[in-house]
Motif scaffolding. Structure first.
Motif, PDB file in Angstrom:
ATOM      1  N   LEU A  69      -9.325   9.278   4.518  1.00  0.00           N
ATOM      2  CA  LEU A  69      -8.057   9.612   5.156  1.00  0.00           C
ATOM      3  C   LEU A  69      -8.278  10.112   6.576  1.00  0.00           C
ATOM      4  O   LEU A  69      -7.521   9.757   7.498  1.00  0.00           O
ATOM      5  CB  LEU A  69      -7.326  10.672   4.323  1.00  0.00           C
ATOM      6  N   LEU A  70      -9.317  10.929   6.789  1.00  0.00           N
ATOM      7  CA  LEU A  70      -9.614  11.438   8.137  1.00  0.00           C
ATOM      8  C   LEU A  70      -9.951  10.294   9.097  1.00  0.00           C
ATOM      9  O   LEU A  70      -9.522  10.288  10.258  1.00  0.00           O
ATOM     10  CB  LEU A  70     -10.769  12.431   8.087  1.00  0.00           C
ATOM     11  N   VAL A  71     -10.700   9.315   8.615  1.00  0.00           N
ATOM     12  CA  VAL A  71     -11.051   8.162   9.457  1.00  0.00           C
ATOM     13  C   VAL A  71      -9.799   7.360   9.806  1.00  0.00           C
ATOM     14  O   VAL A  71      -9.601   6.953  10.963  1.00  0.00           O
ATOM     15  CB  VAL A  71     -12.082   7.266   8.735  1.00  0.00           C
ATOM     16  N   PHE A 100       0.526  -4.449   0.304  1.00  0.00           N
ATOM     17  CA  PHE A 100       1.244  -5.568   0.908  1.00  0.00           C
ATOM     18  C   PHE A 100       2.747  -5.437   0.704  1.00  0.00           C
ATOM     19  O   PHE A 100       3.534  -5.849   1.563  1.00  0.00           O
ATOM     20  CB  PHE A 100       0.751  -6.893   0.334  1.00  0.00           C
ATOM     21  N   LEU A 101       3.168  -4.861  -0.436  1.00  0.00           N
ATOM     22  CA  LEU A 101       4.592  -4.671  -0.664  1.00  0.00           C
ATOM     23  C   LEU A 101       5.180  -3.706   0.352  1.00  0.00           C
ATOM     24  O   LEU A 101       6.239  -3.952   0.945  1.00  0.00           O
ATOM     25  CB  LEU A 101       4.840  -4.149  -2.087  1.00  0.00           C
ATOM     26  N   VAL A 102       4.492  -2.579   0.538  1.00  0.00           N
ATOM     27  CA  VAL A 102       4.985  -1.598   1.511  1.00  0.00           C
ATOM     28  C   VAL A 102       4.907  -2.163   2.921  1.00  0.00           C
ATOM     29  O   VAL A 102       5.810  -1.975   3.742  1.00  0.00           O
ATOM     30  CB  VAL A 102       4.185  -0.285   1.395  1.00  0.00           C
ATOM     31  N   ASP A 103       3.811  -2.880   3.209  1.00  0.00           N
ATOM     32  CA  ASP A 103       3.672  -3.516   4.517  1.00  0.00           C
ATOM     33  C   ASP A 103       4.776  -4.552   4.725  1.00  0.00           C
ATOM     34  O   ASP A 103       5.317  -4.692   5.818  1.00  0.00           O
ATOM     35  CB  ASP A 103       2.300  -4.180   4.626  1.00  0.00           C
ATOM     36  N   GLY A 104       5.118  -5.265   3.638  1.00  0.00           N
ATOM     37  CA  GLY A 104       6.188  -6.256   3.730  1.00  0.00           C
ATOM     38  C   GLY A 104       7.552  -5.647   3.921  1.00  0.00           C
ATOM     39  O   GLY A 104       8.515  -6.357   4.269  1.00  0.00           O
ATOM     40  N   THR A 125       6.198   7.265  13.997  1.00  0.00           N
ATOM     41  CA  THR A 125       5.228   6.201  13.748  1.00  0.00           C
ATOM     42  C   THR A 125       4.002   6.736  13.022  1.00  0.00           C
ATOM     43  O   THR A 125       3.537   6.162  12.028  1.00  0.00           O
ATOM     44  CB  THR A 125       4.798   5.549  15.076  1.00  0.00           C
ATOM     45  N   GLN A 126       3.471   7.851  13.503  1.00  0.00           N
ATOM     46  CA  GLN A 126       2.290   8.444  12.881  1.00  0.00           C
ATOM     47  C   GLN A 126       2.581   8.894  11.455  1.00  0.00           C
ATOM     48  O   GLN A 126       1.762   8.690  10.557  1.00  0.00           O
ATOM     49  CB  GLN A 126       1.803   9.627  13.725  1.00  0.00           C
ATOM     50  N   ALA A 127       3.735   9.497  11.243  1.00  0.00           N
ATOM     51  CA  ALA A 127       4.075   9.993   9.909  1.00  0.00           C
ATOM     52  C   ALA A 127       4.210   8.849   8.911  1.00  0.00           C
ATOM     53  O   ALA A 127       3.743   8.959   7.769  1.00  0.00           O
ATOM     54  CB  ALA A 127       5.372  10.798   9.969  1.00  0.00           C
ATOM     55  N   ALA A 128       4.841   7.749   9.327  1.00  0.00           N
ATOM     56  CA  ALA A 128       5.034   6.613   8.426  1.00  0.00           C
ATOM     57  C   ALA A 128       3.692   6.010   8.010  1.00  0.00           C
ATOM     58  O   ALA A 128       3.438   5.769   6.822  1.00  0.00           O
ATOM     59  CB  ALA A 128       5.908   5.557   9.092  1.00  0.00           C
ATOM     60  N   LEU A 130       1.726   6.152   4.268  1.00  0.00           N
ATOM     61  CA  LEU A 130       1.259   4.912   3.656  1.00  0.00           C
ATOM     62  C   LEU A 130      -0.217   5.013   3.292  1.00  0.00           C
ATOM     63  O   LEU A 130      -0.633   4.614   2.195  1.00  0.00           O
ATOM     64  CB  LEU A 130       1.487   3.741   4.622  1.00  0.00           C
ATOM     65  N   ALA A 131      -1.028   5.567   4.190  1.00  0.00           N
ATOM     66  CA  ALA A 131      -2.463   5.726   3.922  1.00  0.00           C
ATOM     67  C   ALA A 131      -2.699   6.659   2.736  1.00  0.00           C
ATOM     68  O   ALA A 131      -3.538   6.379   1.867  1.00  0.00           O
ATOM     69  CB  ALA A 131      -3.163   6.266   5.162  1.00  0.00           C
ATOM     70  N   VAL A 132      -1.966   7.770   2.688  1.00  0.00           N
ATOM     71  CA  VAL A 132      -2.104   8.714   1.567  1.00  0.00           C
ATOM     72  C   VAL A 132      -1.767   8.032   0.247  1.00  0.00           C
ATOM     73  O   VAL A 132      -2.466   8.201  -0.767  1.00  0.00           O
ATOM     74  CB  VAL A 132      -1.204   9.942   1.792  1.00  0.00           C
TER      75      VAL A 132
END
Length: 328
Positions: free
Chosen positions: A20-22, A261-265, A294-297, A301-303
């Protein structure tokens, strides 16, 4: 005896946190690499340099880049996403309002895709080589090759413009306060969500089917399947309880990628159908160079993806008793 190693679980938690840090570091660099800032849209020709400097100081853009990075890493790990400069409200308020809408749409799409897909793949693997298998498999590949936005436009043209059965824009109808009731609102949401949900599920189920089919075919020759048949168990019991359970392991891994991919879609689908969710918000925030949104979204997603990957490892032990979480 538990099949989950506490030591290994601790290692995986540490690795997940470092991952997550990376990702956060890459996210910070990419967003800061965009030309200009949201301050550019606030500056007017009449503003003096001192006013511009105060504006930059207000949003922390006058700080050195390393200081902005440290603040970003600390704030986002503590859930402090700040305030949107374009919306003039806390970022959490926007996310709380938008995120459930995306979860409703894409959560339903995910459930449908990963219910229908593995079931179809399970039977195709069991019947592999039959005419039924060839027809469904070829049809699925044809659907999978179609771009999501093209499918969405096709469904809009057919079901909204031509047949006028379903709505293709927004989340609810516009009705007066006197006409609003919970039942009316629920009916309106279902009327609007059907078309984007159908567009997601139309293609989404094929991915899990393509993974489940060969996996199911591989386990049909395993010793435990022959043993189950030798015991006189019914074909349905052998299929569902013994073969399908072990064949689901690769599907569980693919589901994590499918979730991403679903969230990305959501960016594409929500734009096409004007669905007021995270994807639609993200596009607007990127064009407005709204760093906090933008950063929060992307951070959320990463989390979500990292957490789901960890949960998948644990789920393996329940899908296949031979697997020990943390074993060799």
């Amino acid at each position: 005896m538990t099949r989950i190693s506490t030591r290994y679980l601790a290692k995986r938690l540490i690795v997940s946190y470092l991952t997550l840090l990376v990702i956060m570091t890459i996210l910070f660099v990419l967003i800061r690499s965009m030309p200009g800032t949201f301050i550019s849209q606030m500056i007017t020709p009449e503003m003096k340099p001192a006013q511009i400097a105060r504006l930059q100081e207000q949003w922390g853009l006058n700080e050195p880049l390393w200081r902005q990075y440290v603040d970003f890493m600390i704030n986002y790990q503590t859930g402090n996403f700040g305030r949107s400069p374009t919306k003039q409200v806390p970022v959490w308020d926007i996310i709380i309002r938008r995120f459930p809408r995306t979860i409703i749409l894409f959560g339903a799409g995910f459930v449908i895709s990963y219910t229908v897909g593995p079931l179809v793949g399970m039977y195709l693997g069991w019947w592999r080589g039959t005419n039924k298998d060839k027809f469904i498999y070829t049809s699925g590949l044809t659907m999978y090759s179609m771009p999501a936005f093209w499918i969405s436009w096709l469904f809009i043209w057919l079901f909204d413009y031509k047949l006028q059965w379903l709505k293709s824009a927004y989340m609810v109808d516009q009705f007066g306060v006197q006409d609003w009731t919970p039942m009316v609102a629920m009916g309106s949401i279902l009327h609007h969500i059907a078309l984007p949900l159908f567009s997601i599920a139309f293609v989404g189920w094929v991915g899990s089917m393509l993974v489940m089919r060969p996996s199911m075919n591989n386990v049909t020759g395993e010793d435990y399947v022959f043993l189950a048949r030798a015991k006189g168990l019914s074909e349905r019991t052998v299929l569902m309880k013994h073969a399908a359970r072990n064949a689901l392991i690769p599907v569980a891994t693919q589901a994590i990628v499918g979730l991403a991919f679903l969230v990305d879609g959501s960016v594409i689908i929500e734009q096409v159908f004007s669905w007021p969710g995270i994807g639609d918000m993200l596009v607007s925030a990127v064009f407005a160079q709204d760093y906090p949104i933008t950063q929060a979204a992307f951070f959320l997603l990463a989390v979500m993806i990292i957490t789901m990957r960890l949960v998948t490892d644990i789920a393996y032990t329940f899908l296949d008793p031979r697997i020990k979480f943390g074993g060799e």
